[in-house]
Design an enzyme around this catalytic site. Sequence first.
Site, PDB file in Angstrom:
ATOM      1  N   HIS A  44       0.667  -1.166   0.135  1.00 14.59           N
ATOM      2  CA  HIS A  44       0.145  -0.040  -0.005  1.00 14.59           C
ATOM      3  C   HIS A  44       0.888   1.232  -0.055  1.00 14.59           C
ATOM      4  CE1 HIS A  44      -3.693  -2.021   2.101  1.00 14.59           C
ATOM      5  NE2 HIS A  44      -2.623  -2.754   2.266  1.00 14.59           N
ATOM      6  N   GLU A 126       2.424  -0.824   4.287  1.00 13.61           N
ATOM      7  CA  GLU A 126       2.210   0.528   3.908  1.00 13.61           C
ATOM      8  C   GLU A 126       3.587   1.293   3.648  1.00 13.61           C
ATOM      9  OE1 GLU A 126      -0.762   2.154   3.278  1.00 13.61           O
ATOM     10  OE2 GLU A 126      -2.185   1.294   4.459  1.00 13.61           O
ATOM     11  N   HIS A 165      -2.528  -2.914  -3.247  1.00 13.70           N
ATOM     12  CA  HIS A 165      -3.782  -2.778  -2.797  1.00 13.70           C
ATOM     13  C   HIS A 165      -4.930  -2.644  -4.089  1.00 13.70           C
ATOM     14  CE1 HIS A 165      -6.691  -0.836   0.419  1.00 13.70           C
ATOM     15  NE2 HIS A 165      -7.021  -1.842  -0.112  1.00 13.70           N
ATOM     16  N   ASP A 175      -3.725   2.598  -4.759  1.00 17.42           N
ATOM     17  CA  ASP A 175      -2.148   2.189  -4.243  1.00 17.42           C
ATOM     18  C   ASP A 175      -1.752   1.050  -4.293  1.00 17.42           C
ATOM     19  OD1 ASP A 175      -4.422   1.740  -2.300  1.00 17.42           O
ATOM     20  OD2 ASP A 175      -2.614   1.583  -0.896  1.00 17.42           O
TER      21      ASP A 175
HETATM   22 ZN   LIG Z   1      -4.357   0.657   0.452  1.00 15.65          ZN
END
Ligand SMILES: [Zn+2]
Length: 190
Positions: A44, A126, A165, A175
Amino acid sequence: MRAGLENPLPKVEAGGWLSHTTRRPSPHRDLRPTDGDIDLLVIHSISLPPGEFGGPWIDDLFLGRLDPNAHPYFSGIAHVRVSTHLLIRRDGDRIQYIPFCERAWHAGVSCFEGRQRCNDFSIGIELEGSDTAPFAPAQYQSLAAATRAILSAYPRIRPERIVGHSDIAPGRKTDPGPCFDWGLYLSLVA
Ligand SMILES: [Zn+2]
Protein backbone atom coordinates in the site's frame (compact mmCIF):
# COMPACT_ATOMS: atom_id res chain seq x y z
CA MET A 1 23.26 -11.38 0.32
CA ARG A 2 22.36 -8.85 -2.30
CA ALA A 3 24.47 -5.69 -2.28
CA GLY A 4 22.71 -2.73 -0.79
CA LEU A 5 20.28 -4.45 1.54
CA GLU A 6 20.78 -3.82 5.23
CA ASN A 7 23.12 -6.09 7.13
CA PRO A 8 22.09 -8.04 9.09
CA LEU A 9 18.77 -8.60 7.34
CA PRO A 10 15.75 -8.42 9.64
CA LYS A 11 14.07 -11.63 10.75
CA VAL A 12 10.54 -12.53 11.79
CA GLU A 13 10.88 -13.32 15.49
CA ALA A 14 8.71 -15.42 17.77
CA GLY A 15 5.30 -13.86 18.16
CA GLY A 16 5.29 -12.50 14.62
CA TRP A 17 7.34 -9.33 15.15
CA LEU A 18 10.08 -8.20 12.74
CA SER A 19 13.52 -7.50 14.19
CA HIS A 20 15.23 -4.13 13.65
CA THR A 21 11.81 -2.51 13.50
CA THR A 22 10.07 -0.14 15.93
CA ARG A 23 7.08 -1.78 17.65
CA ARG A 24 3.98 0.27 18.33
CA PRO A 25 1.14 -2.16 19.10
CA SER A 26 -2.21 -0.98 17.72
CA PRO A 27 -5.66 -1.86 19.07
CA HIS A 28 -6.90 -2.12 15.46
CA ARG A 29 -6.43 -5.87 15.13
CA ASP A 30 -8.00 -9.22 15.84
CA LEU A 31 -7.31 -12.88 15.34
CA ARG A 32 -7.16 -14.45 11.89
CA PRO A 33 -10.18 -16.73 11.27
CA THR A 34 -7.84 -19.59 10.44
CA ASP A 35 -4.60 -19.68 12.40
CA GLY A 36 -1.51 -19.75 10.21
CA ASP A 37 -3.43 -18.99 7.02
CA ILE A 38 -1.00 -16.45 5.52
CA ASP A 39 -0.25 -16.59 1.80
CA LEU A 40 -0.53 -13.06 0.38
CA LEU A 41 1.49 -9.83 0.75
CA VAL A 42 -0.27 -6.53 -0.02
CA ILE A 43 1.69 -3.33 -0.74
CA HIS A 44 0.00 0.00 0.00
CA SER A 45 0.89 3.67 0.11
CA ILE A 46 -0.44 6.41 2.37
CA SER A 47 0.29 10.03 3.22
CA LEU A 48 -1.45 12.30 5.71
CA PRO A 49 -2.61 14.84 4.87
CA PRO A 50 -2.65 13.44 1.32
CA GLY A 51 0.50 14.42 -0.55
CA GLU A 52 2.41 15.54 2.56
CA PHE A 53 5.16 13.53 4.21
CA GLY A 54 6.44 13.53 7.79
CA GLY A 55 4.45 14.30 10.91
CA PRO A 56 2.77 11.95 13.38
CA TRP A 57 -0.52 11.55 11.54
CA ILE A 58 -0.12 8.11 9.97
CA ASP A 59 1.00 6.73 13.32
CA ASP A 60 -1.96 8.39 14.98
CA LEU A 61 -4.41 6.94 12.46
CA PHE A 62 -3.15 3.38 12.88
CA LEU A 63 -3.05 3.75 16.68
CA GLY A 64 -6.63 5.07 16.85
CA ARG A 65 -5.74 8.53 18.15
CA LEU A 66 -5.89 10.82 15.10
CA ASP A 67 -7.14 14.29 16.10
CA PRO A 68 -10.09 15.10 13.79
CA ASN A 69 -9.43 18.82 14.31
CA ALA A 70 -5.74 18.82 13.39
CA HIS A 71 -6.45 19.16 9.63
CA PRO A 72 -9.68 19.52 7.62
CA TYR A 73 -9.06 16.18 5.91
CA PHE A 74 -8.83 14.31 9.19
CA SER A 75 -12.44 14.86 10.26
CA GLY A 76 -13.52 12.40 7.57
CA ILE A 77 -11.14 9.61 8.53
CA ALA A 78 -10.37 9.97 12.26
CA HIS A 79 -13.17 7.57 13.22
CA VAL A 80 -12.11 4.86 10.74
CA ARG A 81 -10.49 1.90 12.44
CA VAL A 82 -7.67 0.80 10.13
CA SER A 83 -4.16 -0.51 10.57
CA THR A 84 -1.31 -2.27 8.83
CA HIS A 85 1.32 -4.72 9.88
CA LEU A 86 4.22 -2.53 8.75
CA LEU A 87 4.75 1.11 7.81
CA ILE A 88 7.89 2.21 5.97
CA ARG A 89 8.63 5.92 6.29
CA ARG A 90 10.39 8.01 3.66
CA ASP A 91 13.78 7.45 5.29
CA GLY A 92 13.28 3.67 5.34
CA ASP A 93 12.42 3.46 9.04
CA ARG A 94 10.04 0.59 9.74
CA ILE A 95 7.24 0.59 12.31
CA GLN A 96 5.23 -2.54 13.10
CA TYR A 97 1.75 -2.16 14.59
CA ILE A 98 0.41 -5.71 14.49
CA PRO A 99 2.23 -9.05 14.74
CA PHE A 100 2.01 -10.95 11.46
CA CYS A 101 0.16 -13.85 13.05
CA GLU A 102 -2.77 -11.53 13.84
CA ARG A 103 -5.13 -9.80 11.42
CA ALA A 104 -4.51 -6.14 10.53
CA TRP A 105 -7.27 -4.05 8.96
CA HIS A 106 -5.62 -2.78 5.76
CA ALA A 107 -7.33 -4.26 2.72
CA GLY A 108 -11.06 -3.60 3.30
CA VAL A 109 -13.43 -5.04 0.73
CA SER A 110 -11.06 -7.06 -1.43
CA CYS A 111 -10.63 -10.20 -3.48
CA PHE A 112 -7.63 -12.22 -4.67
CA GLU A 113 -8.08 -15.16 -7.06
CA GLY A 114 -11.74 -15.45 -6.10
CA ARG A 115 -11.15 -15.32 -2.35
CA GLN A 116 -12.76 -12.42 -0.49
CA ARG A 117 -11.62 -10.51 2.63
CA CYS A 118 -7.89 -10.48 1.99
CA ASN A 119 -7.18 -9.27 5.54
CA ASP A 120 -7.92 -12.82 6.68
CA PHE A 121 -4.91 -14.32 4.90
CA SER A 122 -2.56 -11.45 4.05
CA ILE A 123 0.19 -9.28 5.49
CA GLY A 124 -0.06 -5.56 4.76
CA ILE A 125 2.82 -3.12 4.26
CA GLU A 126 2.20 0.62 3.91
CA LEU A 127 4.80 2.87 2.29
CA GLU A 128 4.64 6.56 3.11
CA GLY A 129 3.99 7.90 -0.37
CA SER A 130 1.48 9.11 -2.90
CA ASP A 131 0.31 8.59 -6.47
CA THR A 132 2.48 11.48 -7.69
CA ALA A 133 5.87 11.34 -5.91
CA PRO A 134 8.61 8.77 -6.54
CA PHE A 135 9.30 6.53 -3.57
CA ALA A 136 12.65 6.99 -1.85
CA PRO A 137 15.53 4.55 -2.50
CA ALA A 138 15.70 3.89 1.26
CA GLN A 139 12.09 2.71 1.15
CA TYR A 140 12.81 0.11 -1.54
CA GLN A 141 15.80 -1.16 0.46
CA SER A 142 13.80 -1.39 3.67
CA LEU A 143 10.78 -2.92 1.94
CA ALA A 144 12.90 -5.52 0.16
CA ALA A 145 14.68 -6.50 3.38
CA ALA A 146 11.34 -6.86 5.20
CA THR A 147 9.88 -8.81 2.29
CA ARG A 148 12.74 -11.29 2.30
CA ALA A 149 12.21 -11.91 6.01
CA ILE A 150 8.47 -12.37 5.50
CA LEU A 151 8.88 -14.76 2.54
CA SER A 152 11.33 -16.78 4.56
CA ALA A 153 8.96 -17.04 7.53
CA TYR A 154 5.79 -17.54 5.44
CA PRO A 155 6.88 -19.54 2.36
CA ARG A 156 3.32 -19.83 1.05
CA ILE A 157 3.70 -16.15 0.05
CA ARG A 158 5.42 -16.89 -3.23
CA PRO A 159 6.68 -13.87 -5.21
CA GLU A 160 3.65 -14.02 -7.52
CA ARG A 161 1.49 -13.57 -4.44
CA ILE A 162 2.89 -10.09 -3.75
CA VAL A 163 0.26 -7.62 -4.96
CA GLY A 164 -0.78 -4.00 -4.70
CA HIS A 165 -3.91 -2.83 -2.91
CA SER A 166 -5.16 -1.71 -6.33
CA ASP A 167 -4.91 -5.33 -7.54
CA ILE A 168 -7.26 -6.69 -4.87
CA ALA A 169 -9.62 -3.69 -4.68
CA PRO A 170 -9.73 -2.44 -8.30
CA GLY A 171 -11.92 0.60 -8.90
CA ARG A 172 -11.82 1.42 -5.20
CA LYS A 173 -8.11 1.78 -4.45
CA THR A 174 -5.17 3.02 -6.55
CA ASP A 175 -2.28 2.45 -4.15
CA PRO A 176 0.64 1.91 -4.18
CA GLY A 177 0.11 3.82 -7.44
CA PRO A 178 1.95 4.56 -10.66
CA CYS A 179 5.12 5.82 -8.95
CA PHE A 180 5.82 2.47 -7.31
CA ASP A 181 8.57 0.65 -9.24
CA TRP A 182 7.54 -3.00 -9.12
CA GLY A 183 10.53 -4.09 -11.22
CA LEU A 184 13.03 -2.50 -8.87
CA TYR A 185 11.27 -3.87 -5.79
CA LEU A 186 11.02 -7.45 -7.05
CA SER A 187 14.62 -7.39 -8.30
CA LEU A 188 15.76 -6.45 -4.79
CA VAL A 189 13.66 -9.26 -3.30
CA ALA A 190 14.84 -11.94 -5.72
ZN1 LIG B 1 -4.11 0.64 0.57
